[in-house]
Motif scaffolding. Sequence first.
Motif, PDB file in Angstrom:
ATOM      1  N   SER A  79     -11.838  51.890 -55.899  1.00 28.11           N
ATOM      2  CA  SER A  79     -11.648  51.947 -54.726  1.00 28.11           C
ATOM      3  C   SER A  79     -12.642  53.031 -54.121  1.00 28.11           C
ATOM      4  O   SER A  79     -12.668  54.116 -54.355  1.00 28.11           O
ATOM      5  N   ASN A  80     -13.342  52.625 -53.114  1.00 26.25           N
ATOM      6  CA  ASN A  80     -14.228  53.610 -52.378  1.00 26.25           C
ATOM      7  C   ASN A  80     -13.733  53.871 -51.058  1.00 26.25           C
ATOM      8  O   ASN A  80     -13.734  53.346 -50.072  1.00 26.25           O
ATOM      9  N   PHE A  81     -13.144  55.212 -50.875  1.00 21.66           N
ATOM     10  CA  PHE A  81     -12.612  55.612 -49.658  1.00 21.66           C
ATOM     11  C   PHE A  81     -13.515  56.190 -48.549  1.00 21.66           C
ATOM     12  O   PHE A  81     -13.067  56.561 -47.541  1.00 21.66           O
ATOM     13  N   GLN A  82     -14.679  56.095 -48.961  1.00 26.29           N
ATOM     14  CA  GLN A  82     -15.538  56.775 -48.105  1.00 26.29           C
ATOM     15  C   GLN A  82     -16.239  55.575 -47.047  1.00 26.29           C
ATOM     16  O   GLN A  82     -16.714  55.808 -46.280  1.00 26.29           O
ATOM     17  N   THR A  83     -15.929  54.335 -47.547  1.00 20.96           N
ATOM     18  CA  THR A  83     -16.588  53.164 -46.892  1.00 20.96           C
ATOM     19  C   THR A  83     -15.739  52.930 -45.556  1.00 20.96           C
ATOM     20  O   THR A  83     -14.375  53.025 -45.691  1.00 20.96           O
ATOM     21  N   GLN A  84     -16.185  52.715 -44.489  1.00 17.56           N
ATOM     22  CA  GLN A  84     -15.659  52.530 -43.141  1.00 17.56           C
ATOM     23  C   GLN A  84     -14.879  51.059 -43.335  1.00 17.56           C
ATOM     24  O   GLN A  84     -15.476  50.123 -43.700  1.00 17.56           O
ATOM     25  N   GLY A  85     -13.709  50.984 -42.714  1.00 11.85           N
ATOM     26  CA  GLY A  85     -13.126  49.578 -42.412  1.00 11.85           C
ATOM     27  C   GLY A  85     -12.416  49.392 -43.559  1.00 11.85           C
ATOM     28  O   GLY A  85     -12.104  49.951 -44.731  1.00 11.85           O
ATOM     29  N   THR A  86     -11.897  48.112 -43.608  1.00 12.53           N
ATOM     30  CA  THR A  86     -10.995  47.339 -44.818  1.00 12.53           C
ATOM     31  C   THR A  86     -12.052  46.281 -45.162  1.00 12.53           C
ATOM     32  O   THR A  86     -12.319  45.333 -44.490  1.00 12.53           O
ATOM     33  N   SER A  87     -12.279  46.199 -46.568  1.00 13.70           N
ATOM     34  CA  SER A  87     -12.999  45.244 -47.167  1.00 13.70           C
ATOM     35  C   SER A  87     -12.087  44.456 -47.991  1.00 13.70           C
ATOM     36  O   SER A  87     -11.175  44.837 -48.666  1.00 13.70           O
ATOM     37  N   GLN A  88     -12.242  43.006 -48.000  1.00 14.04           N
ATOM     38  CA  GLN A  88     -11.683  42.426 -48.965  1.00 14.04           C
ATOM     39  C   GLN A  88     -12.723  41.280 -49.557  1.00 14.04           C
ATOM     40  O   GLN A  88     -12.976  40.375 -49.444  1.00 14.04           O
ATOM     41  N   PRO A  89     -12.999  41.817 -50.873  1.00 17.21           N
ATOM     42  CA  PRO A  89     -13.894  40.963 -51.606  1.00 17.21           C
ATOM     43  C   PRO A  89     -13.271  40.186 -52.667  1.00 17.21           C
ATOM     44  O   PRO A  89     -12.140  40.415 -53.189  1.00 17.21           O
ATOM     45  N   ASN A  90     -13.909  39.087 -53.015  1.00 16.22           N
ATOM     46  CA  ASN A  90     -13.527  38.099 -53.785  1.00 16.22           C
ATOM     47  C   ASN A  90     -14.844  37.835 -54.595  1.00 16.22           C
ATOM     48  O   ASN A  90     -15.999  37.382 -54.265  1.00 16.22           O
ATOM     49  N   ASN A 115     -26.245  35.172 -67.422  1.00 21.47           N
ATOM     50  CA  ASN A 115     -25.183  35.465 -66.581  1.00 21.47           C
ATOM     51  C   ASN A 115     -25.107  35.063 -65.233  1.00 21.47           C
ATOM     52  O   ASN A 115     -26.251  34.947 -64.449  1.00 21.47           O
ATOM     53  N   TYR A 116     -23.873  34.817 -64.586  1.00 19.78           N
ATOM     54  CA  TYR A 116     -23.972  34.465 -63.104  1.00 19.78           C
ATOM     55  C   TYR A 116     -22.875  35.360 -62.595  1.00 19.78           C
ATOM     56  O   TYR A 116     -21.806  35.713 -63.101  1.00 19.78           O
ATOM     57  N   TYR A 117     -23.157  35.857 -61.304  1.00 23.37           N
ATOM     58  CA  TYR A 117     -22.412  36.635 -60.615  1.00 23.37           C
ATOM     59  C   TYR A 117     -22.268  36.157 -59.125  1.00 23.37           C
ATOM     60  O   TYR A 117     -23.378  35.999 -58.288  1.00 23.37           O
ATOM     61  N   PHE A 118     -20.932  36.126 -58.616  1.00 22.83           N
ATOM     62  CA  PHE A 118     -20.643  35.426 -57.318  1.00 22.83           C
ATOM     63  C   PHE A 118     -19.766  36.475 -56.545  1.00 22.83           C
ATOM     64  O   PHE A 118     -18.770  37.197 -57.109  1.00 22.83           O
ATOM     65  N   ARG A 119     -20.158  36.961 -55.274  1.00 20.25           N
ATOM     66  CA  ARG A 119     -19.439  37.894 -54.550  1.00 20.25           C
ATOM     67  C   ARG A 119     -19.310  37.268 -52.941  1.00 20.25           C
ATOM     68  O   ARG A 119     -20.251  36.892 -52.449  1.00 20.25           O
ATOM     69  N   VAL A 152     -20.426  39.060 -46.348  1.00 23.31           N
ATOM     70  CA  VAL A 152     -21.424  39.095 -47.405  1.00 23.31           C
ATOM     71  C   VAL A 152     -21.085  37.858 -48.378  1.00 23.31           C
ATOM     72  O   VAL A 152     -20.070  37.989 -48.977  1.00 23.31           O
ATOM     73  N   THR A 153     -22.198  37.199 -48.553  1.00 29.92           N
ATOM     74  CA  THR A 153     -21.793  36.130 -49.491  1.00 29.92           C
ATOM     75  C   THR A 153     -23.116  36.108 -50.637  1.00 29.92           C
ATOM     76  O   THR A 153     -24.174  35.708 -49.948  1.00 29.92           O
ATOM     77  N   HIS A 180     -26.219  35.625 -48.139  1.00 28.14           N
ATOM     78  CA  HIS A 180     -26.052  35.199 -46.733  1.00 28.14           C
ATOM     79  C   HIS A 180     -25.280  36.218 -45.936  1.00 28.14           C
ATOM     80  O   HIS A 180     -23.977  36.559 -46.440  1.00 28.14           O
ATOM     81  N   ASN A 181     -25.493  37.118 -45.075  1.00 31.89           N
ATOM     82  CA  ASN A 181     -24.825  37.937 -44.325  1.00 31.89           C
ATOM     83  C   ASN A 181     -24.675  37.756 -42.785  1.00 31.89           C
ATOM     84  O   ASN A 181     -25.703  37.401 -42.221  1.00 31.89           O
ATOM     85  N   THR A 182     -23.650  38.004 -42.315  1.00 36.47           N
ATOM     86  CA  THR A 182     -23.109  38.039 -40.999  1.00 36.47           C
ATOM     87  C   THR A 182     -22.621  39.116 -40.470  1.00 36.47           C
ATOM     88  O   THR A 182     -21.934  39.889 -41.119  1.00 36.47           O
ATOM     89  N   ASN A 183     -22.777  39.307 -39.084  1.00 36.95           N
ATOM     90  CA  ASN A 183     -22.348  40.548 -38.639  1.00 36.95           C
ATOM     91  C   ASN A 183     -21.976  40.037 -36.922  1.00 36.95           C
ATOM     92  O   ASN A 183     -22.819  39.480 -36.414  1.00 36.95           O
TER      93      ASN A 183
END
Length: 360
Positions: A79-90, A115-119, A152-153, A180-183
């Motif tokens: 866990s990165n406690f310096q990151t602002q907000g709450t993140s929910q990564p899959n 290898n293949y990586y999805f986030r 972020v996908t 693919h990034n949205t804000n």
Amino acid sequence: NINIKLKKGKNFGRFGKLATGYGTGAHYEADAMLNFFNKRTQFGSVAASNNVNKIGSEISQLMENASYKGVGARIDYQSNFQTQGTSQPNQGGFIFQHDFIDNADYFNNHRLKGNYYFRNNTTNSTRNSESIVNIVQGQQLQSNNSSYETGVTSHNFNSSYEKKTKTGEVYLKPVFSMHHNTNNSEGFSSSSDEFGVLKSTNTNSGLSDDKNKSITIAGGYRKSSFFNNGALTSRSLNLDYTVTLGDQQSDQHNRTQFRSLEDASENKHFERTYQKASNFINQRIVFEVGQLRELFLKDRLSKIFELTFENTLNTNVRKRDNLVNDIDSVSREAKSNSSLSLNSSFQSYTDNMSFNFQKH
């Protein structure tokens, strides 16, 4: 010397791990890993999900976290406690390797791996603040409220094929990535005097949608020099080719509105949209030949110096289109901003040729 060998029938199997956790505030964490292997093939898959700001960066990081490890263990995935907000990564992916021959080593192998990586990650953040500022007219109370949501996908795939012997090798390495990034952000601020009377407000919002993808294919052939009874029978040869193609699209909408309750002439409205698109293709070719001393140097000098020829060709082609529109606050019509809009293209070709001398 110690020669350790596995017993017959012990060079294949499967193993895995499943872990879950749940805590206060509906916080959770879960990950799973499953691996298969035999004499020539290895395959592993992993998946993880949480809402405690544990964000991975690559498939090997998740595999190491899900595997038991003792000496030399690192805690990169936490866990990165310096990151602002709450993140929910899959996130998740797989890794594989297959040897086409038995007892492969560095100098003799025939291998396919990848290898293949999805986030997929969503981050939410809200900030509220109040401050008192001393000015000439007295005290001023400023209130600020803001929130944003980012998504972020990403998909990343890496693979390589190589066939290597003592006399040479051939390889092929395709790489693909897509993001693919949205804000979505909103903000509201206000100013009041020391008696709480509202003086001005400011509202702003922003939307952005960015997409980009690229693919790189690298291939090559390398042959080692060969001598027979001290005589050169085959010169070393290296041929490498790399091509990268990519494109990017970006849409952005920004809006700001200032309202003064004391002087309406100070009211301002700003609204602008950005549409950006670009694509590129890069190519690189490297050609190298070694052991040329016998062709250009006399016998005595050929025993002292080594001579190699190398040629590198690079090509770069890029195209970019930026369209910027200003939105009228009354008619809501979009008008092109010629000062910020542009269309451009770029091409470059470079060729480097060299003879390299090396003294023994």
